[in-house]
Design an enzyme around this catalytic site. Structure first.
Site, mmCIF file in Angstrom:
data_model
loop_
_atom_site.group_PDB
_atom_site.id
_atom_site.type_symbol
_atom_site.label_atom_id
_atom_site.label_comp_id
_atom_site.label_asym_id
_atom_site.label_seq_id
_atom_site.Cartn_x
_atom_site.Cartn_y
_atom_site.Cartn_z
ATOM 1 N N ARG A 74 0.815 -1.227 0.000
ATOM 2 C CA ARG A 74 0.000 0.000 0.000
ATOM 3 C C ARG A 74 0.848 1.277 0.000
ATOM 4 N NH1 ARG A 74 -3.157 -2.775 3.888
ATOM 5 N NH2 ARG A 74 -4.931 -3.779 2.897
ATOM 6 N N LYS A 115 2.792 11.588 -11.258
ATOM 7 C CA LYS A 115 1.981 10.741 -12.141
ATOM 8 C C LYS A 115 2.769 9.462 -12.388
ATOM 9 C CE LYS A 115 -0.779 14.106 -14.705
ATOM 10 N NZ LYS A 115 -1.053 14.692 -16.040
ATOM 11 N N GLU A 128 9.361 19.683 -24.653
ATOM 12 C CA GLU A 128 8.731 19.973 -23.350
ATOM 13 C C GLU A 128 9.335 21.243 -22.729
ATOM 14 O OE1 GLU A 128 6.105 18.270 -22.559
ATOM 15 O OE2 GLU A 128 6.368 16.440 -23.745
ATOM 16 N N LYS A 143 7.635 23.109 -13.420
ATOM 17 C CA LYS A 143 6.766 21.957 -13.132
ATOM 18 C C LYS A 143 6.424 21.914 -11.641
ATOM 19 C CE LYS A 143 5.079 17.613 -14.104
ATOM 20 N NZ LYS A 143 5.120 16.408 -14.865
ATOM 21 N N GLU A 163 -4.400 17.710 -11.090
ATOM 22 C CA GLU A 163 -4.857 18.201 -12.397
ATOM 23 C C GLU A 163 -6.356 18.492 -12.440
ATOM 24 O OE1 GLU A 163 -2.900 16.394 -15.831
ATOM 25 O OE2 GLU A 163 -4.601 16.982 -17.068
ATOM 26 N N ARG A 173 -2.793 22.527 -13.825
ATOM 27 C CA ARG A 173 -1.830 21.527 -14.332
ATOM 28 C C ARG A 173 -2.097 21.162 -15.789
ATOM 29 N NH1 ARG A 173 0.698 16.343 -11.040
ATOM 30 N NH2 ARG A 173 1.952 15.545 -12.767
ATOM 31 N N ASN A 176 -0.480 20.363 -20.774
ATOM 32 C CA ASN A 176 -0.931 19.636 -21.968
ATOM 33 C C ASN A 176 -0.787 20.479 -23.227
ATOM 34 O OD1 ASN A 176 -1.649 17.407 -20.463
ATOM 35 N ND2 ASN A 176 -3.702 18.197 -20.045
ATOM 36 N N HIS A 192 -0.261 18.969 -26.564
ATOM 37 C CA HIS A 192 -0.459 17.520 -26.421
ATOM 38 C C HIS A 192 -1.785 17.029 -26.996
ATOM 39 C CE1 HIS A 192 3.048 17.970 -23.943
ATOM 40 N NE2 HIS A 192 3.099 16.688 -23.661
ATOM 41 N N HIS A 248 -1.018 14.038 -29.146
ATOM 42 C CA HIS A 248 -1.462 12.669 -28.833
ATOM 43 C C HIS A 248 -2.240 12.069 -29.991
ATOM 44 C CE1 HIS A 248 -1.136 13.248 -24.211
ATOM 45 N NE2 HIS A 248 -0.064 12.686 -24.711
ATOM 46 N N HIS A 295 7.535 11.481 -29.334
ATOM 47 C CA HIS A 295 6.558 12.261 -28.569
ATOM 48 C C HIS A 295 6.806 13.764 -28.787
ATOM 49 C CE1 HIS A 295 3.804 13.302 -25.383
ATOM 50 N NE2 HIS A 295 4.768 13.937 -24.717
HETATM 51 P P1 NAD Z 1 12.468 6.215 -22.008
HETATM 52 O O1 NAD Z 1 12.344 6.003 -20.585
HETATM 53 O O2 NAD Z 1 12.048 5.108 -22.928
HETATM 54 O O3 NAD Z 1 13.955 6.643 -22.341
HETATM 55 C C1 NAD Z 1 14.310 6.883 -23.676
HETATM 56 C C2 NAD Z 1 15.510 6.030 -24.098
HETATM 57 O O4 NAD Z 1 16.681 6.631 -23.558
HETATM 58 C C3 NAD Z 1 15.475 4.607 -23.576
HETATM 59 O O5 NAD Z 1 16.005 3.746 -24.539
HETATM 60 C C4 NAD Z 1 16.407 4.664 -22.361
HETATM 61 O O6 NAD Z 1 16.996 3.425 -22.059
HETATM 62 C C5 NAD Z 1 17.434 5.653 -22.842
HETATM 63 N N1 NAD Z 1 18.151 6.382 -21.807
HETATM 64 C C6 NAD Z 1 17.637 7.006 -20.715
HETATM 65 N N2 NAD Z 1 18.602 7.660 -20.085
HETATM 66 C C7 NAD Z 1 19.738 7.473 -20.773
HETATM 67 C C8 NAD Z 1 21.065 7.934 -20.635
HETATM 68 N N3 NAD Z 1 21.421 8.770 -19.673
HETATM 69 N N4 NAD Z 1 21.992 7.515 -21.538
HETATM 70 C C9 NAD Z 1 21.641 6.706 -22.563
HETATM 71 N N5 NAD Z 1 20.390 6.261 -22.778
HETATM 72 C C10 NAD Z 1 19.453 6.643 -21.879
HETATM 73 O O7 NAD Z 1 11.625 7.502 -22.497
HETATM 74 P P2 NAD Z 1 11.513 8.970 -21.889
HETATM 75 O O8 NAD Z 1 11.431 9.867 -23.045
HETATM 76 O O9 NAD Z 1 12.523 9.196 -20.844
HETATM 77 O O10 NAD Z 1 10.091 8.917 -21.165
HETATM 78 C C11 NAD Z 1 8.910 8.620 -21.890
HETATM 79 C C12 NAD Z 1 7.905 8.015 -20.937
HETATM 80 O O11 NAD Z 1 7.644 8.948 -19.893
HETATM 81 C C13 NAD Z 1 6.570 7.692 -21.568
HETATM 82 O O12 NAD Z 1 6.152 6.426 -21.148
HETATM 83 C C14 NAD Z 1 5.636 8.763 -21.041
HETATM 84 O O13 NAD Z 1 4.303 8.312 -20.925
HETATM 85 C C15 NAD Z 1 6.237 9.051 -19.693
HETATM 86 N N6 NAD Z 1 5.952 10.410 -19.177
HETATM 87 C C16 NAD Z 1 5.494 10.488 -17.915
HETATM 88 C C17 NAD Z 1 5.244 11.739 -17.378
HETATM 89 C C18 NAD Z 1 4.772 11.840 -15.957
HETATM 90 O O14 NAD Z 1 4.395 12.932 -15.530
HETATM 91 N N7 NAD Z 1 4.800 10.769 -15.211
HETATM 92 C C19 NAD Z 1 5.472 12.893 -18.129
HETATM 93 C C20 NAD Z 1 5.962 12.751 -19.417
HETATM 94 C C21 NAD Z 1 6.204 11.493 -19.935
HETATM 95 N N1 GLY Z 2 3.346 15.637 -18.063
HETATM 96 C C1 GLY Z 2 2.148 16.270 -17.669
HETATM 97 C C2 GLY Z 2 1.926 16.268 -16.206
HETATM 98 O O1 GLY Z 2 2.732 15.839 -15.442
HETATM 99 O O2 GLY Z 2 0.903 16.716 -15.778
#
Ligand code: NAD
Ligand code: GLY
Length: 383
Positions: free
Chosen positions: A127, A149, A191, A235, A245, A249, A253, A256, A260, A273
């Protein structure tokens, strides 16, 4: 160079610490947390993927051991396709094996995918156990690791399953970006441009004044440090005012809504993205100009920065606008058939417009497509 930003929330506040080389102080920074402490000597579970772990895993482990933690490992395969229940189950299994307790900690070392999955596991195991984010991609540093998130994808739906669950600490080491591929870096710049347009004019000016955004990959750069700090601050401020949100917040978007739709229409195969969000920002900018909310001159400044980041500036010629409109109509931001958009009013400021007529959106999308010289195939990505 070190900057600490606080995410101030009613239930629990937490620091984002940004400093080159801070990865080697992960254990020390965790040990310094109080109220409640994480507990030296306790088991922790480090979650990473194969790519990132190979690069930075040993340094994280050494730092944890030095501070008296007992690190256990869960290494997942690399990729968005693994952001699913299987991965969560692997973490639960490792948590069981590691005998994690309520006061134990899950640490995410990786990009947004690892952060989102690990956060969800942390929210649900026993939990809720402590959660620490060590983002290693630019996107995770400025966006995904902050704000709580967490979640996984389910069938075609992105982030359909999840929870709001805040980390206790976010540790940003800009030096790890040295190994991040330019494509990932470029995509995350979208972003940062977003923060510049909707929230912080200084961020925008900084991007505008950098002659070549590729030079930001020089991770010793003060400009990169400035952009990281200000983006995290943006942020943090937004999340502090609207954690779940319900209003403000949604500014995050920006770009987006259409972004999206483009990603989903092309099954996440053609646009990164950031590329999709860049087109979305251009479209939202054009809508704002049409509605006399934004000046043509500022919209042009946005296009120039987007081009400088080597992000897309048009809709590929063989994408059908009707299909984009159809996907938009399913979006959760639709109300009574009219789509909700974040629209800029000046650089550094935007607002949420509840109802934008579909006819206008259609017209703007056609305009963005008409200046296209690229097709989906020419983007050179797999079908
Ligand atoms: P990712 O985690 O897939 O990383 C991108 C690539 O870079 C991967 O292949 C990873 O292994 C590589 N990588 C990461 N750090 C590295 C480094 N220092 N050196 C070499 N390679 C490295 O993608 P991302 O763009 O980091 O994140 C996208 C994800 O985040 C999506 O799933 C999206 O939905 C999510 N997201 C979440 C939020 C949130 O608020 N929680 C906000 C935006 C995006
Ligand atoms: N990436 C959008 C949010 O965190 O709200």
């Amino acid at each position: 160079m070190q900057s600490t930003i606080s995410v101030n929330l009613p239930t629990q506040s937490y620091p984002i610490t940004i400093a080159p080389g801070i990865l080697d102080f992960l254990g020390e920074k965790m040990q310094a947390l109080t109220n409640p402490p994480l507990g030296s000597g306790s088991n922790v579970l480090l979650v990473s993927n194969s790519t990132v772990f190979k690069l930075y895993g040993q340094r994280a482990i050494a730092s944890l051991e030095k501070a008296g933690f007992k690190p256990n490992l869960c290494i997942l395969p690399d990729g968005e396709q693994y952001k699913n229940f299987d991965s969560v189950l692997k973490i639960y299994k490792a948590a069981l094996k590691s005998r994690l307790e309520r006061s134990s900690t899950l640490i995410a070392l990786g990009g947004g995918v690892i952060g989102d999955i690990t956060g969800f596991a942390a929210a649900t195991w026993l939990r809720g156990v402590n959660f620490v984010q060590v983002p290693t991609s630019l996107l995770a540093m400025v966006d995904a690791s902050i704000g709580g998130k967490t979640g996984i994808n389910y069938y075609q739906g992105k982030n359909l399953i999840g929870a709001f669950y805040q980390p206790r600490l976010v540790l940003v080491d800009p030096k790890v970006l040295q190994t991040l591929p330019w494509n990932e870096f470029r995509s995350a710049l979208a972003e940062i441009i977003k923060y510049g347009v909707v929230w912080d004019a200084e961020v925008f000016r900084c991007l505008e004044e950098s002659s070549n955004l590729k030079t930001l990959l020089d991770v010793r750069s003060h400009i990169l440090f400035f952009l990281l700090s200000r983006s995290c601050q943006a942020k943090a401020n937004i999340v502090a005012q609207d954690e779940k949100e319900t209003g403000l917040r949604a500014l995050l978007n920006y770009g987006h809504t259409i972004g999206h739709a483009l990603e989903s229409l092309t099954q996440y195969r053609y646009f990164s993205h950031g590329e999709a969000v860049a087109i979305g920002m251009l479209a939202a900018g054009e809508i704002a100009v049409f509605l006399n909310l934004w000046s043509r001159q500022e919209a042009q400044r946005q296009s120039t920065v987007i081009e400088k980041a080597e992000l897309s500036n048009c809709i590929p010629s063989n994408l059908e606008i009707d299909k984009i409109m159809e996907v938009l109509s399913w979006d959760k931001k639709v109300q009574n058939g009219k789509v909700r958009f974040v629209l800029p009013t000046k650089i550094g400021s935007a607002y949420i417009r509840e109802q934008v007529p579909p006819k206008l959106v259609n017209q703007i999308l056609l305009k963005l497509k008409s200046r296209s010289s690229t097709s989906l195939m020419s983007l050179g990505k797999p079908s």
